[in-house]
Design a protein around this motif. Structure first.
Motif: not given
Lengths: 222, 221
Positions: B9, B15-16, B19, B56, B68-69
């Motif tokens: 990323y 969006r990371m 995580v 990501p 992501t999910k």
């Protein structure tokens, strides 16, 4: 005997359709309580039935579940459509999320302002043909099995075939160069539960027309 | 011995970040390969490692996971942050999805124009104060336990903690009327793995500044 799940939404595809597909694919009969006016939605909110004041909401197994993905995950896990282990589940989730992204693009098309619509349609078709369909065709090509993951039906197959029907509605020529996806569509459509759902008179909802959008706008005030 | 997960990323939240928080909460060390230019992203795409041409992407346990999910669910399941059965999992998913919906607005905020920022901030505050925070305050009041679900740490707690920190950056008074959320924030921040992650020098990323925003817009142009 367990009660049937009750789906709370308005009478349209929207964010509930993928849930209808999945329940049907696993042979679970369900009831629907349609929201037909802003007052219906207010009542659900005031009853405290909607954790975040949103629908979809599904009453099942003593829970009032909201958030589409939470609902789908629960149904899939309960009916063994999540693969055999964590790694298979991760692949299934990855595929399901990609499918959901493209579904979202397609679902938003009728809602886009008229002056942006052509550009959005072009982008959606481009992504379909050059990003998403090749990705899934390649998965099937890599193992030549009948299902996307683990040689067994999973939620990813159901979500993908639902999407393929929407892509066909958008532009049937988009599927032309993807033989393995076409074959998957036929195979999944012939599973007894799916076949039944695809027939007229089932709880499957038709394409969203202007009338439905207007009804949605009134209820959800957007 | 399994290698550490590698996160692909840019050097920023985006969006990371959720995580990173979840891996940190689980006590899992990870490496990061930062994208700095558009060419870096193109290289990953050409290498065929991004299923949908997007980041990501996390390399872990022999997989190159995107979305992501999917990544979050895998980490949570692997590290027992997903409840004890499918019903607890459903509740955790429901809470997580709501939190990630609100987080979507928050993560985009640095990338908006000044005008858009004002509008977005108003929306974020409204949703937090009137929709999401009351829901979670009620959950905590309902069972009086230390965690959102099943009296045990889950991914929902970690997402909530991250969101509370990020929202306080945008509106320092936002937790004023939510005593149980404030208490949860303090309690979770003191868990050993979270405490470590919250200290300077960790892999937690700061709010994106103008320089970062310019870089990111160039990468995804």
């Amino acid at each position: 005997m367990a009660e049937k799940p009750v789906l709370h939404y308005f009478n349209a595809r929207g964010r509930m359709e993928c849930i209808r597909w999945l329940l049907s694919a696993v042979g679970v009969e369900f009831e629907e309580k349609f929201i037909t006016s802003p007052e219906d939605l207010e009542k659900l909110k005031n009853d405290g039935s909607l954790l975040f004041q949103h629908v979809p909401m599904v009453e099942m197994d003593g829970m009032k579940l909201v958030q589409t993905r939470a609902i789908l995950n629960y149904i899939a896990a309960k009916h063994n459509l999540c693969g055999k282990d964590l790694e298979e589940r991760a692949l299934i989730d990855m595929y399901a999320e990609g499918i959901a992204d493209l579904c979202e693009m397609i679902m938003q098309l009728p809602l886009s302002p008229p002056d942006q619509r052509d550009a959005k349609i072009a982008l959606t078709k481009d992504r379909t043909k050059n990003r998403y369909l090749p990705a899934f065709e390649n998965v099937l090509k890599s193992h030549r099995q009948d299902y996307l993951v683990g040689n067994k039906l999973s939620r990813a197959d159901i979500h993908l075939v639902e999407l393929l029907y929407y892509i066909e509605e958008l532009d049937s020529s988009l599927l032309a160069t993807f033989p393995l996806l076409k074959a998957l569509k036929i195979r999944i459509s012939n599973l007894p539960n799916v076949k039944k759902f695809l027939q007229p008179g089932s709880q499957r909802k038709p394409p969203t027309d202007e009338k439905t959008i207007e009804a949605g706008r009134k209820i959800f005030k957007f | 011995m399994a290698g550490k997960p590698i996160l692909h990323y840019f050097d920023g939240r985006g969006r990371m970040e959720c995580v990173r928080w979840l891996l940190a909460a689980a006590g899992v060390e990870f490496e990061e390969k930062f994208l700095k230019t558009k060419e870096d992203l193109e290289k990953l795409r050409k290498d065929g490692v991004l299923m949908f041409q997007q980041v990501p992407m996390v390399e872990m346990d022999g997989m190159k996971l995107v979305q992501t999910k999917a990544i979050l669910n895998y980490i949570a399941a692997k590290h027992n942050l997903y409840g004890k059965d499918i019903k607890e999992r459903a509740i955790i998913d429901m809470y997580s999805e709501g939190l990630l919906d609100l987080n979507e607005l928050v993560l985009y905020y640095p990338y908006l124009s000044p005008e858009e920022k004002d509008k977005s901030l108003a929306q974020i505050k409204e949703k937090a104060r009137n929709r999401y925070f009351p829901a979670f305050e009620k959950v905590l009041k309902g069972h009086g336990q230390d965690y959102l679900v099943g009296n045990r740490l889950s991914k929902a707690d970690v997402h909530l903690l991250e969101l509370l920190y990020h929202m306080e950056e945008l509106d320092s008074g936002i937790l004023a009327n939510f005593p149980l959320l404030k208490a949860l924030k303090t309690r979770l921040s003191n868990l050993p793995t979270m405490k470590k992650f919250l200290q300077p020098g960790s892999q937690m990323k700061p709010l994106e500044d103008a320089k970062c925003v310019t870089m990111v817009k160039a990468i995804f142009s």
